[in-house]
Design a protein around this motif. Structure first.
Motif, PDB file in Angstrom:
ATOM      1  N   HIS A 133      -8.102  19.327  -5.488  1.00 55.78           N
ATOM      2  CA  HIS A 133      -7.478  18.035  -5.809  1.00 55.78           C
ATOM      3  C   HIS A 133      -7.082  17.204  -4.605  1.00 55.78           C
ATOM      4  O   HIS A 133      -6.080  16.491  -4.646  1.00 55.78           O
ATOM      5  N   LEU A 134      -7.804  17.322  -3.492  1.00 55.41           N
ATOM      6  CA  LEU A 134      -7.498  16.418  -2.374  1.00 55.41           C
ATOM      7  C   LEU A 134      -7.896  15.012  -2.793  1.00 55.41           C
ATOM      8  O   LEU A 134      -9.011  14.783  -3.252  1.00 55.41           O
ATOM      9  N   ASP A 135      -6.969  14.093  -2.694  1.00 57.96           N
ATOM     10  CA  ASP A 135      -7.320  12.715  -3.012  1.00 57.96           C
ATOM     11  C   ASP A 135      -6.435  11.768  -2.231  1.00 57.96           C
ATOM     12  O   ASP A 135      -5.446  12.172  -1.636  1.00 57.96           O
ATOM     13  N   ILE A 136      -6.862  10.522  -2.218  1.00 58.47           N
ATOM     14  CA  ILE A 136      -5.995   9.458  -1.729  1.00 58.47           C
ATOM     15  C   ILE A 136      -5.224   9.019  -2.962  1.00 58.47           C
ATOM     16  O   ILE A 136      -5.822   8.565  -3.933  1.00 58.47           O
ATOM     17  N   ARG A 137      -3.910   9.188  -2.941  1.00 57.49           N
ATOM     18  CA  ARG A 137      -3.158   8.921  -4.148  1.00 57.49           C
ATOM     19  C   ARG A 137      -3.083   7.424  -4.432  1.00 57.49           C
ATOM     20  O   ARG A 137      -3.171   6.992  -5.559  1.00 57.49           O
ATOM     21  N   THR A 138      -2.942   6.636  -3.389  1.00 58.74           N
ATOM     22  CA  THR A 138      -2.852   5.206  -3.658  1.00 58.74           C
ATOM     23  C   THR A 138      -3.207   4.349  -2.448  1.00 58.74           C
ATOM     24  O   THR A 138      -2.916   4.724  -1.320  1.00 58.74           O
ATOM     25  N   ILE A 139      -3.888   3.251  -2.716  1.00 60.07           N
ATOM     26  CA  ILE A 139      -3.971   2.166  -1.738  1.00 60.07           C
ATOM     27  C   ILE A 139      -3.061   1.083  -2.286  1.00 60.07           C
ATOM     28  O   ILE A 139      -3.277   0.592  -3.390  1.00 60.07           O
ATOM     29  N   THR A 140      -2.026   0.757  -1.539  1.00 62.08           N
ATOM     30  CA  THR A 140      -1.073  -0.235  -2.036  1.00 62.08           C
ATOM     31  C   THR A 140      -1.085  -1.452  -1.122  1.00 62.08           C
ATOM     32  O   THR A 140      -0.898  -1.326   0.081  1.00 62.08           O
ATOM     33  N   PRO A 148     -11.895  10.786  -3.875  1.00 58.23           N
ATOM     34  CA  PRO A 148     -11.260  10.042  -4.975  1.00 58.23           C
ATOM     35  C   PRO A 148     -10.064   9.221  -4.492  1.00 58.23           C
ATOM     36  O   PRO A 148      -9.266   9.709  -3.697  1.00 58.23           O
ATOM     37  N   ILE A 149      -9.987   7.991  -4.937  1.00 65.51           N
ATOM     38  CA  ILE A 149      -8.809   7.155  -4.678  1.00 65.51           C
ATOM     39  C   ILE A 149      -8.217   6.876  -6.052  1.00 65.51           C
ATOM     40  O   ILE A 149      -8.777   6.127  -6.845  1.00 65.51           O
ATOM     41  N   ILE A 150      -7.088   7.529  -6.361  1.00 70.61           N
ATOM     42  CA  ILE A 150      -6.596   7.546  -7.739  1.00 70.61           C
ATOM     43  C   ILE A 150      -6.032   6.195  -8.168  1.00 70.61           C
ATOM     44  O   ILE A 150      -6.325   5.725  -9.249  1.00 70.61           O
ATOM     45  N   ASN A 151      -5.209   5.587  -7.331  1.00 75.95           N
ATOM     46  CA  ASN A 151      -4.530   4.361  -7.760  1.00 75.95           C
ATOM     47  C   ASN A 151      -4.722   3.219  -6.778  1.00 75.95           C
ATOM     48  O   ASN A 151      -4.774   3.436  -5.571  1.00 75.95           O
ATOM     49  N   GLY A 173     -11.511  -0.613  -3.263  1.00 78.20           N
ATOM     50  CA  GLY A 173     -11.072   0.777  -3.390  1.00 78.20           C
ATOM     51  C   GLY A 173     -12.163   1.633  -4.024  1.00 78.20           C
ATOM     52  O   GLY A 173     -12.459   2.730  -3.565  1.00 78.20           O
ATOM     53  N   GLU A 174     -12.783   1.097  -5.059  1.00 75.98           N
ATOM     54  CA  GLU A 174     -13.839   1.859  -5.750  1.00 75.98           C
ATOM     55  C   GLU A 174     -15.061   2.059  -4.857  1.00 75.98           C
ATOM     56  O   GLU A 174     -15.692   3.126  -4.862  1.00 75.98           O
ATOM     57  N   GLN A 175     -15.385   1.023  -4.065  1.00 76.97           N
ATOM     58  CA  GLN A 175     -16.528   1.158  -3.144  1.00 76.97           C
ATOM     59  C   GLN A 175     -16.274   2.253  -2.114  1.00 76.97           C
ATOM     60  O   GLN A 175     -17.138   3.082  -1.845  1.00 76.97           O
ATOM     61  N   ILE A 176     -15.083   2.231  -1.539  1.00 75.21           N
ATOM     62  CA  ILE A 176     -14.752   3.231  -0.514  1.00 75.21           C
ATOM     63  C   ILE A 176     -14.809   4.631  -1.126  1.00 75.21           C
ATOM     64  O   ILE A 176     -15.324   5.573  -0.536  1.00 75.21           O
ATOM     65  N   GLU A 177     -14.293   4.722  -2.334  1.00 77.11           N
ATOM     66  CA  GLU A 177     -14.294   5.992  -3.060  1.00 77.11           C
ATOM     67  C   GLU A 177     -15.719   6.553  -3.162  1.00 77.11           C
ATOM     68  O   GLU A 177     -15.965   7.720  -2.879  1.00 77.11           O
ATOM     69  N   LYS A 178     -16.656   5.688  -3.546  1.00 78.48           N
ATOM     70  CA  LYS A 178     -18.042   6.129  -3.717  1.00 78.48           C
ATOM     71  C   LYS A 178     -18.693   6.452  -2.377  1.00 78.48           C
ATOM     72  O   LYS A 178     -19.348   7.468  -2.207  1.00 78.48           O
ATOM     73  N   GLU A 179     -18.504   5.569  -1.406  1.00 78.70           N
ATOM     74  CA  GLU A 179     -19.203   5.754  -0.131  1.00 78.70           C
ATOM     75  C   GLU A 179     -18.713   6.974   0.616  1.00 78.70           C
ATOM     76  O   GLU A 179     -19.481   7.690   1.236  1.00 78.70           O
ATOM     77  N   TYR A 180     -17.421   7.176   0.587  1.00 81.69           N
ATOM     78  CA  TYR A 180     -16.875   8.292   1.357  1.00 81.69           C
ATOM     79  C   TYR A 180     -16.771   9.555   0.524  1.00 81.69           C
ATOM     80  O   TYR A 180     -16.477  10.624   1.050  1.00 81.69           O
ATOM     81  N   GLY A 181     -16.979   9.427  -0.767  1.00 84.13           N
ATOM     82  CA  GLY A 181     -16.958  10.614  -1.626  1.00 84.13           C
ATOM     83  C   GLY A 181     -15.574  11.193  -1.802  1.00 84.13           C
ATOM     84  O   GLY A 181     -15.414  12.371  -2.090  1.00 84.13           O
TER      85      GLY A 181
END
Lengths: 89, 451
Positions: free
Chosen positions: B18-25, B70-73, B60-68
């Motif tokens: 479950h390593l993820d980026i919890r939020t980009i605020t 998850p960015i949750i929020n 945020g969604e693009q970065i999530e896909k490119e870097y593989g």
């Protein structure tokens, strides 16, 4: 940009060919491959160069993942920077 | 070629742990939206937020896909609305509705900053905003509210503490038909950080730039798994493993923060290196403490284990990021942490133990369900206790308790999603009413002669 593709799945004939063909069709150049079979599980790590790719990278990532699922493989694509930043100072 | 072990480690961190980026605020200042006409003020706010954050979710969604990764929020924090409301007057709930509309337009999960900073006293707009919080939280979905009632420099505003005790109860009553969700979106702070990217306490401080990107990382599961590999190591080894793991997690946060900042053309603020649990199995801070050797979180030794964890997380993370800020440490929200929920259910974890834990971790009494009939003055006293710990120790503390209307100790209250759910915990009902009703301020503490 460079990316790391990992492929894990049950070993069948021609996985390397299938995945590298998929990459070639999308203009992604395979630079290095490390592959092994662990207890009948096929594991491969590929370093690829995606700078000449036509598709947006996110789309390629989705496509190859979907292709993997169709072939019974778990395919992961990640930007090289993730590994560099995590494991190198 | 990179080291195969390193690659596999990273992938298993993301896939299994479950390593993820919890939020980009995105922090957005609303100071230039103030107008003496509340309608104009609201229009300017809507325009500014939807303009600045137009591409936030997509990026945020693009970065999530490119870097593989998850960015949750993807979230927004804004200037405390009490400051804007002070200029315009009028009903502050109008601002809440405007923020809600803006949040829905840009597609963020939460927007924080329905806030007031009253550690020394109420300025124009502050009291009206606080009194409107229950209605604002009941009539919106994505708004988070916070009130800072104390600080090490200013002491504790006990009039505000008493008012917040009542506000928490009112917020619960106003949302009784929606599972008392209101107070789950309301945080009462002492020493509130101005750059915190985590909800519900995020707001964009007055000293911040016009627009900024702050990133919150997470990863209790990764730390827990790393500790499983040294079952017999001593606590020096444990601290070392936590540091190294926190370093790796934070480096990913720094990378994502830099990339998001570049793509959005917004300056990078801080990385908040917090271990933020979720109710998912394998993503629990309590389980890290148990992995260290406690039979169950809440037993004697819990505070010491948490102190070690919190400090090691900071030490590892600080070198990994160019700017660390926000809350940075370990979170202990009860209903959001599978291990804490179990401990609360079995009686191993009490509010008193949680209070001790807050003296050594990065937040306060967080996401705790309390009986629905808890009197406002008891909640005010809980807030005062927490604020005192924060004030004296020069750290952030906070209270986010949820009076479960119509329920009592042992009943369950569920919120779903990241907010989780859990048992109603026991609270001492011996009355602090006289103490709270005195009002006034607790003076700021001496910061030298510390023996």
């Amino acid at each position: 940009m460079r990316a790391v593709i990992t492929v894990v799945g049950k070993d069948t004939m021609g996985i390397v060919a299938k995945v590298s063909n998929f990459c070639a069709d999308n203009g992604v150049n395979v630079m290095d491959v490390s592959q092994t079979i662990l207890h009948e599980m096929f594991c491969m790590i590929m370093m690829v160069d995606a700078s000449k790719m036509q598709l947006p990278f996110a789309e390629f990532s989705d496509n190859i993942k979907a292709y993997g699922e169709k072939e019974g493989l778990k395919i992961h694509v990640m930007h090289e920077d993730i590994f560099n930043s995590m494991h190198r100072i | 070629m990179m080291n195969t072990g390193d690659i596999l480690e990273t992938i298993s961190m993301i896939e299994d742990e479950h390593l993820d980026i919890r939020t980009i605020t995105m922090g957005i200042s609303l100071l230039d939206c103030c107008d003496s006409d509340i309608k104009k003020s609201c229009d300017k706010i809507y325009d500014k937020i939807t303009r600045k954050a137009e591409h936030l979710v997509k990026t945020g969604e693009q970065i999530e896909k490119e870097y593989g990764i998850p960015i949750i929020n993807k979230r927004i924090s804004v200037t405390p609305i009490a400051m804007v409301s002070a200029c315009s007057g009028g009903n502050p709930v109008e601002y809440a509705k405007t923020l809600e509309r803006a949040a829905q337009t840009v597609g963020v999960n939460f927007i924080g900053g329905y806030s007031a900073l009253v550690q020394k006293g109420f300025a124009a707009g502050d009291e009206a905003l606080i009194r409107s919080i229950p209605e604002a939280l009941a009539t919106t979905e994505h708004i988070c509210s916070s009130v800072n009632i104390g600080s090490t420099k200013a002491g504790i505003n006990m009039d505000a503490v008493a008012l917040m005790g009542q506000t928490v109860v009112d917020a619960a009553k106003a949302t009784a038909d929606k599972g008392c969700i209101g107070p789950a979106k309301l945080v009462v702070f002492c020493n509130a950080p101005e750059d915190n990217p985590f909800m519900a306490g995020a707001f964009h401080g007055a000293g911040e730039p016009d627009c900024v990107i702050n990133v919150g990382v997470s990863g209790p599961g990764v730390v827990s798994t790393a500790l499983k590999k040294i079952p017999d190591g001593n606590l020096t080894d444990v601290a070392d493993v936590v540091k190294k793991t926190a370093f790796k997690i934070t480096r990913v946060g720094q990378l994502v923060a830099r990339e998001a900042s570049r793509r959005l053309g917004v300056p990078f603020g801080i990385v908040d290196l917090s271990l933020a649990p979720t109710p998912a199995v394998g993503d629990s801070v309590a389980h890290i403490l148990e992995e260290m050797g406690l039979e169950q979180c809440g037993c004697h030794g819990t505070t010491a284990a948490l102190a070690l964890l919190n400090d090691a997380v900071k030490k590892g993370g600080i070198m990994a990021s160019s700017h660390v800020g926000g809350l940075s440490g370990a979170f202990i929200p009860v209903t959001e942490d599978a291990g804490m929920i179990d401990a609360a259910r079995s009686g191993a974890l009490s509010i008193e133990r949680l209070e001790a834990m807050t003296a050594v971790c990065s937040v306060g009494l967080d996401m705790i369900n309390i009986p629905g009939d808890t009197p406002p003055e008891v909640i005010a006293a809980i807030i005062a206790d927490e604020a005192a710990i924060g004030m004296i120790n020069s750290k952030t503390t906070a209270v986010r308790v949820i009076p479960a209307i119509g329920k009592t100790v042992g009943d369950e209250l569920d919120f779903g999603g990241l907010l989780g759910g859990g048992p109603v915990m026991d609270v001492s009902m011996i009355s602090p009413a006289k103490f709270i009703s005195r009002g006034g301020r607790i003076p700021a503490p001496v910061q030298s002669l510390k023996n």
